[in-house]
Design an enzyme around this catalytic site. Structure first.
Site, short mmCIF file in Angstrom:
data_model
loop_
_atom_site.label_atom_id
_atom_site.label_comp_id
_atom_site.label_asym_id
_atom_site.label_seq_id
_atom_site.Cartn_x
_atom_site.Cartn_y
_atom_site.Cartn_z
N PRO A 83 0.83 -1.21 0.00
CA PRO A 83 0.00 0.00 0.00
C PRO A 83 0.86 1.26 0.00
CG PRO A 83 -0.02 -1.07 2.17
CD PRO A 83 0.73 -1.97 1.26
N ASP A 84 0.35 2.33 -0.63
CA ASP A 84 1.05 3.62 -0.50
C ASP A 84 0.56 4.29 0.79
OD1 ASP A 84 -1.43 4.66 -1.13
OD2 ASP A 84 -0.86 5.47 -3.07
N PHE A 85 0.96 5.54 1.01
CA PHE A 85 0.53 6.23 2.23
C PHE A 85 -0.83 6.89 2.04
CE2 PHE A 85 4.78 7.35 4.55
CZ PHE A 85 4.85 6.05 4.98
N ARG A 86 -0.96 7.63 0.91
CA ARG A 86 -2.03 8.63 0.87
C ARG A 86 -3.20 8.32 -0.05
NH1 ARG A 86 2.76 10.82 1.59
NH2 ARG A 86 3.08 12.05 3.48
N ASN A 93 11.07 5.13 -1.67
CA ASN A 93 10.58 3.85 -1.18
C ASN A 93 11.64 3.13 -0.35
OD1 ASN A 93 8.30 4.47 -2.50
ND2 ASN A 93 8.67 3.15 -4.26
N ASP A 116 11.24 -0.24 0.15
CA ASP A 116 10.96 -1.66 -0.09
C ASP A 116 12.09 -2.39 -0.82
OD1 ASP A 116 10.65 -0.86 -2.80
OD2 ASP A 116 8.50 -0.57 -2.53
N HIS A 133 14.94 7.99 1.62
CA HIS A 133 14.37 7.78 2.95
C HIS A 133 14.91 6.51 3.60
CE1 HIS A 133 10.78 10.54 1.69
NE2 HIS A 133 11.91 11.19 1.88
P1 CNA Z 1 2.06 8.77 -1.26
O1 CNA Z 1 2.00 10.09 -0.61
O2 CNA Z 1 1.27 7.65 -0.68
O3 CNA Z 1 1.61 9.00 -2.79
C1 CNA Z 1 1.52 7.94 -3.71
C2 CNA Z 1 1.12 8.52 -5.05
O4 CNA Z 1 1.17 7.47 -6.01
C3 CNA Z 1 -0.30 9.11 -5.09
O5 CNA Z 1 -0.28 10.34 -5.77
C4 CNA Z 1 -1.10 8.05 -5.87
O6 CNA Z 1 -2.13 8.60 -6.64
C5 CNA Z 1 -0.03 7.48 -6.76
N1 CNA Z 1 -0.25 6.09 -7.18
C6 CNA Z 1 -0.70 5.04 -6.43
N2 CNA Z 1 -0.71 3.91 -7.16
C7 CNA Z 1 -0.26 4.27 -8.40
C8 CNA Z 1 -0.03 3.55 -9.61
N3 CNA Z 1 -0.26 2.23 -9.71
N4 CNA Z 1 0.44 4.23 -10.68
C9 CNA Z 1 0.67 5.56 -10.60
N5 CNA Z 1 0.48 6.29 -9.50
C10 CNA Z 1 0.03 5.65 -8.41
O7 CNA Z 1 3.56 8.23 -1.39
P2 CNA Z 1 4.90 9.08 -1.62
O8 CNA Z 1 5.90 8.08 -2.04
O9 CNA Z 1 4.68 10.27 -2.43
O10 CNA Z 1 5.22 9.56 -0.12
C11 CNA Z 1 6.46 9.50 0.38
C12 CNA Z 1 6.58 8.47 1.52
C13 CNA Z 1 5.82 7.20 1.26
C14 CNA Z 1 7.99 8.03 1.68
O11 CNA Z 1 8.47 8.44 2.90
C15 CNA Z 1 8.00 6.49 1.59
O12 CNA Z 1 8.92 5.94 2.48
C16 CNA Z 1 6.64 6.10 1.92
N6 CNA Z 1 6.14 4.78 1.50
C17 CNA Z 1 6.92 3.87 0.87
C18 CNA Z 1 6.41 2.64 0.50
C19 CNA Z 1 7.29 1.65 -0.19
O13 CNA Z 1 8.48 1.57 0.11
N7 CNA Z 1 6.75 0.89 -1.12
C20 CNA Z 1 5.07 2.33 0.76
C21 CNA Z 1 4.28 3.29 1.44
C22 CNA Z 1 4.83 4.51 1.79
#
Ligand code: CNA
Length: 318
Positions: free
Chosen positions: A42-45, A116, A118, A135
């Site tokens: 999952p993403d954050f937002r 990320n 991950d 990060h």
């Molecule tokens: P966020 O703020 O959750 O934003 C994610 C963005 O990606 C949003 O604008 C979504 O609309 C967009 N999105 C989601 N799925 C897709 C897709 N399939 N294709 C295109 N766009 C998509 O996350 P950010 O990375 O901007 O925020 C920064 C944080 C999130 C960092 O500190 C990370 O460490 C942290 N994070 C990392 C992970 C990971 O390592 N996979 C997971 C969750 C959060």
């Protein structure tokens, strides 16, 4: 000051033409959680599937507390519960991660900045020296008090066993070297910031561009450097410059279409086939990554597991 338009069409064919041209030698990437959502992380937002929306139902002081150093000092359990679920090894890199590897094979990748944690870029075969984990990551860990490093294998064992690792020297809490709110970004990130100005193309993928200073990298691209946003929604101020391109769709879809235009699609899919997850996770099969519905279901299942587990640990749910 007038700036030349060096991208002919603000679409995938226009971008492919530019990438194929002599003008494009150095590509810099800025990645966020959206490049890994199709892996089931999952993403954050994102409003419904994002981690914050799901943690909101727990009585944490606020969802971000899980990643706050002062909260972690008082209660490391929510973070370690999350770490157990999200620990690297369970997830397979996405098509987008293989695209990054492909750019490197075509000698076009200058620097891959990622937010990320991950490590899926590495698992897709992108060389370490091209990746800046802004990060941090789960690759190393230290005591938060005396800063002593902690054994990798022991850390992995304890996270998988749902134990809380403690420093062998001072008994302080050990934390993976991922950057929490309230902590400084790694020196490697600071040193690599000038790389953005060397880009002939900046590609920003799967990020809400809300976390600073990372988000500010986009402003460091040269005035005539095309900036491409590949995201589900419009973010930051990408689109304001004459050479900006905004492609609002899933990253995997866009990079696949782009590779088709470039004549690279077979190579992309062959690289992705190599990423078939090898590591077992608690004896479970790796997450499925095909079809959108299945991906979304996987992310939802994982969110349920995480929030239930943290809720149980905190013993705070109704
Ligand atoms: P966020 O703020 O959750 O934003 C994610 C963005 O990606 C949003 O604008 C979504 O609309 C967009 N999105 C989601 N799925 C897709 C897709 N399939 N294709 C295109 N766009 C998509 O996350 P950010 O990375 O901007 O925020 C920064 C944080 C999130 C960092 O500190 C990370 O460490 C942290 N994070 C990392 C992970 C990971 O390592 N996979 C997971 C969750 C959060």
């Amino acid at each position: 000051m007038a700036r030349s338009k060096i991208i002919k069409g603000k679409d995938i064919p226009g971008l492919a033409e530019y990438i194929s041209s002599d003008k494009c030698q150095n590509i810099v990437l800025m990645l966020g959680a959206g490049v890994s959502t199709s892996a089931g992380i999952p993403d954050f937002r994102s409003p419904e599937t994002g981690l914050y929306a799901n943690l909101a139902r727990l009585k944490l002081p606020y969802p971000e507390a899980v990643f706050e150093i002062n909260f972690f000092r008082k209660n490391p359990v929510p973070f370690y519960t999350l770490a157990h679920e999200l620990y690297p090894g369970k997830f397979r890199p996405t098509i987008t991660h293989s695209f990054i590897r492909l750019l490197e094979r075509h000698r076009l990748l200058h620097t891959c900045f990622t937010q990320n944690i991950d490590t899926l870029e590495r698992r897709a075969g992108v060389p370490d020296d091209k990746i800046i984990e802004a990060h941090g990551s789960f690759a190393s860990q230290h005591c938060i008090d005396c800063r002593a490093s902690y054994d990798d294998a022991e850390m992995e064992r304890q996270i998988l066993a749902k134990e809380i690792p403690k420093c062998t020297r001072c008994k302080g809490l050990v934390k993976p070297d991922i950057v929490f709110f309230g902590e400084n970004l790694p020196d490697e990130f600071i040193k690599a910031i000038p790389n953005v100005a060397k880009a002939d193309l900046l590609i920003i993928m799967g990020t809400s561009l809300t976390v600073h200073p990372f988000a500010g990298l986009a402003e460091r691209a040269g005035a005539s450097c095309p900036r491409v946003l590949i995201n589900l929604d419009q973010v930051g101020n990408i689109g304001k410059r004459p050479n900006d391109i905004v492609l609002l769709d899933k990253c995997d879809e866009v990079v696949r279409k782009l590779c088709r235009e470039l004549g690279w699609e077979d190579e992309l899919m062959a690289l992705w086939a190599q990423t078939e997850a090898k590591a077992a996770w608690d004896g479970e099969e790796p997450e499925a990554v095909s079809g959108a519905t299945e991906e979304e279901a996987t992310a939802e299942d994982l969110m349920g597991t995480i929030t239930d587990a943290i809720g149980r640990q905190l013993n705070l749910e109704d």
